[in-house]
Design a protein around this motif. Structure first.
Motif, PDB file in Angstrom:
ATOM      1  N   GLU A  85       9.732  -2.098   8.736  1.00 18.89           N
ATOM      2  CA  GLU A  85       9.448  -3.467   9.197  1.00 18.89           C
ATOM      3  C   GLU A  85      10.482  -4.450   8.671  1.00 18.89           C
ATOM      4  O   GLU A  85      10.808  -5.430   9.339  1.00 18.89           O
ATOM      5  CB  GLU A  85       8.035  -3.882   8.782  1.00 18.89           C
ATOM      6  N   LEU A  86      10.987  -4.201   7.476  1.00 18.82           N
ATOM      7  CA  LEU A  86      12.076  -5.036   6.987  1.00 18.82           C
ATOM      8  C   LEU A  86      13.289  -4.933   7.886  1.00 18.82           C
ATOM      9  O   LEU A  86      13.932  -5.948   8.206  1.00 18.82           O
ATOM     10  CB  LEU A  86      12.460  -4.622   5.550  1.00 18.82           C
ATOM     11  N   ASP A  87      13.601  -3.723   8.316  1.00 17.46           N
ATOM     12  CA  ASP A  87      14.734  -3.531   9.225  1.00 17.46           C
ATOM     13  C   ASP A  87      14.483  -4.253  10.544  1.00 17.46           C
ATOM     14  O   ASP A  87      15.388  -4.891  11.091  1.00 17.46           O
ATOM     15  CB  ASP A  87      14.941  -2.036   9.502  1.00 17.46           C
ATOM     16  N   GLY A  88      13.239  -4.171  11.030  1.00 19.47           N
ATOM     17  CA  GLY A  88      12.909  -4.859  12.268  1.00 19.47           C
ATOM     18  C   GLY A  88      13.019  -6.362  12.148  1.00 19.47           C
ATOM     19  O   GLY A  88      13.500  -7.044  13.058  1.00 19.47           O
ATOM     20  N   ALA A  89      12.579  -6.898  11.028  1.00 14.65           N
ATOM     21  CA  ALA A  89      12.655  -8.339  10.803  1.00 14.65           C
ATOM     22  C   ALA A  89      14.099  -8.809  10.768  1.00 14.65           C
ATOM     23  O   ALA A  89      14.446  -9.867  11.295  1.00 14.65           O
ATOM     24  CB  ALA A  89      11.936  -8.705   9.514  1.00 14.65           C
ATOM     25  N   ARG A  90      14.977  -7.998  10.158  1.00 16.90           N
ATOM     26  CA  ARG A  90      16.397  -8.370  10.124  1.00 16.90           C
ATOM     27  C   ARG A  90      17.000  -8.350  11.506  1.00 16.90           C
ATOM     28  O   ARG A  90      17.813  -9.193  11.880  1.00 16.90           O
ATOM     29  CB  ARG A  90      17.154  -7.413   9.196  1.00 16.90           C
ATOM     30  N   ALA A  91      16.595  -7.347  12.313  1.00 15.10           N
ATOM     31  CA  ALA A  91      17.150  -7.212  13.662  1.00 15.10           C
ATOM     32  C   ALA A  91      16.739  -8.371  14.557  1.00 15.10           C
ATOM     33  O   ALA A  91      17.454  -8.717  15.516  1.00 15.10           O
ATOM     34  CB  ALA A  91      16.710  -5.886  14.278  1.00 15.10           C
ATOM     35  N   LEU A  94       4.844   6.435  -0.330  1.00 15.46           N
ATOM     36  CA  LEU A  94       4.893   6.908   1.056  1.00 15.46           C
ATOM     37  C   LEU A  94       4.596   5.767   2.029  1.00 15.46           C
ATOM     38  O   LEU A  94       5.277   5.611   3.051  1.00 15.46           O
ATOM     39  CB  LEU A  94       3.896   8.053   1.256  1.00 15.46           C
ATOM     40  N   ALA A  95       3.588   4.954   1.721  1.00 22.87           N
ATOM     41  CA  ALA A  95       3.252   3.824   2.593  1.00 22.87           C
ATOM     42  C   ALA A  95       4.409   2.825   2.668  1.00 22.87           C
ATOM     43  O   ALA A  95       4.726   2.292   3.738  1.00 22.87           O
ATOM     44  CB  ALA A  95       1.989   3.131   2.088  1.00 22.87           C
ATOM     45  N   ALA A 127      19.539  -5.071  -0.311  1.00 22.40           N
ATOM     46  CA  ALA A 127      18.878  -5.850  -1.359  1.00 22.40           C
ATOM     47  C   ALA A 127      17.366  -5.905  -1.163  1.00 22.40           C
ATOM     48  O   ALA A 127      16.605  -5.812  -2.130  1.00 22.40           O
ATOM     49  CB  ALA A 127      19.460  -7.263  -1.399  1.00 22.40           C
ATOM     50  N   ALA A 128      16.908  -6.075   0.084  1.00 23.13           N
ATOM     51  CA  ALA A 128      15.470  -6.166   0.334  1.00 23.13           C
ATOM     52  C   ALA A 128      14.777  -4.841   0.025  1.00 23.13           C
ATOM     53  O   ALA A 128      13.676  -4.815  -0.542  1.00 23.13           O
ATOM     54  CB  ALA A 128      15.212  -6.581   1.780  1.00 23.13           C
ATOM     55  N   SER A 129      15.416  -3.725   0.395  1.00 15.76           N
ATOM     56  CA  SER A 129      14.829  -2.407   0.099  1.00 15.76           C
ATOM     57  C   SER A 129      14.721  -2.191  -1.405  1.00 15.76           C
ATOM     58  O   SER A 129      13.709  -1.689  -1.906  1.00 15.76           O
ATOM     59  CB  SER A 129      15.681  -1.302   0.725  1.00 15.76           C
ATOM     60  N   ARG A 130      15.760  -2.580  -2.137  1.00 16.42           N
ATOM     61  CA  ARG A 130      15.709  -2.434  -3.591  1.00 16.42           C
ATOM     62  C   ARG A 130      14.606  -3.311  -4.170  1.00 16.42           C
ATOM     63  O   ARG A 130      13.913  -2.916  -5.117  1.00 16.42           O
ATOM     64  CB  ARG A 130      17.060  -2.805  -4.209  1.00 16.42           C
TER      65      ARG A 130
END
Length: 206
Positions: free
Chosen positions: A198-204, A189-190, A149-152
């Motif tokens: 960073e979203l993945d890192g924040a979730r982890a 690209l950015a 959901a966050a990526s979308r």
């Protein structure tokens, strides 16, 4: 054979419906919903007004169908999923996105749909659904997770920038197509290189 003759010849129901939609696209691209009459729509399509009602019911239903067609980009099957370096996949994704835009489509997605029937919930729902579908397709093309959901949400936000760039290219002519492509390619690209990880890192770290 004249254009008038082409319009009046016997067409299949699907072809006639497409003819009406194309005529409506041209008129709604130039003027807001309230400024286009059913008489004008019928005349532009080269049909009797009753036939317009037969296929779409009323002007608003026709307008909603025009917006729906504009909001839904070509399916991902129309372009093979890109492979290779991320920069190449991002470039293909942006090229796919831009190639689906005509002046008419840009008009009612970036300008006219917002004016068309005010804050009509059906119009907004169509635009939101189209933006979400596009976000999922872009994520597939760049190797992101279309189920996240966050990526979308991030790519839907990119879509707002994309609509602004398309408006500046197609309607305002302040950007060339190449400049719009450059802007969107570097922005996407950015996002893919820096924001999504960073979203993945924040979730982890929760």
């Amino acid at each position: 054979m004249t254009t008038s003759d082409v319009r009046r010849r016997r067409l299949s129901p699907d072809a006639r419906r497409e003819q009406i939609l194309l005529a409506a696209e041209r008129l709604f691209a130039d003027r807001p919903f309230a400024d286009v009459s059913t008489t004008e729509l019928a005349r532009e399509a080269g049909i009797a007004r009753g036939l317009l009602n037969h296929y779409f019911g009323d002007k608003r239903a026709l307008y909603l169908e025009v917006v729906r067609r504009a909001a839904l980009l070509p399916t991902i099957e129309d372009v093979p999923l890109p492979t290779g370096p991320l920069t190449d996949r991002v470039d293909v994704a942006v090229r796919w996105f831009l190639s689906s835009w005509t002046p008419e489509r840009a008009s009612y997605i970036t300008v006219r749909a917002a004016e068309g029937v005010g804050e009509d919930p059906e119009v907004l729902a169509i635009l939101d659904a189209g933006a979400d579908v596009a976000a999922g397709r872009v994520l597939e093309m760049v190797g992101g997770d279309p189920e996240d959901a966050a990526s979308r949400a991030v790519i839907r936000s990119f879509g707002e920038l994309a609509r602004g760039a398309i408006k500046e290219w197609v309607r305002e002519e302040a950007l060339t197509r190449e400049q719009a492509h450059l802007l969107l390619r570097e922005a996407l690209l950015a996002l893919v290189e820096r924001v999504l990880p960073e979203l993945d890192g924040a979730r982890a770290n929760r």
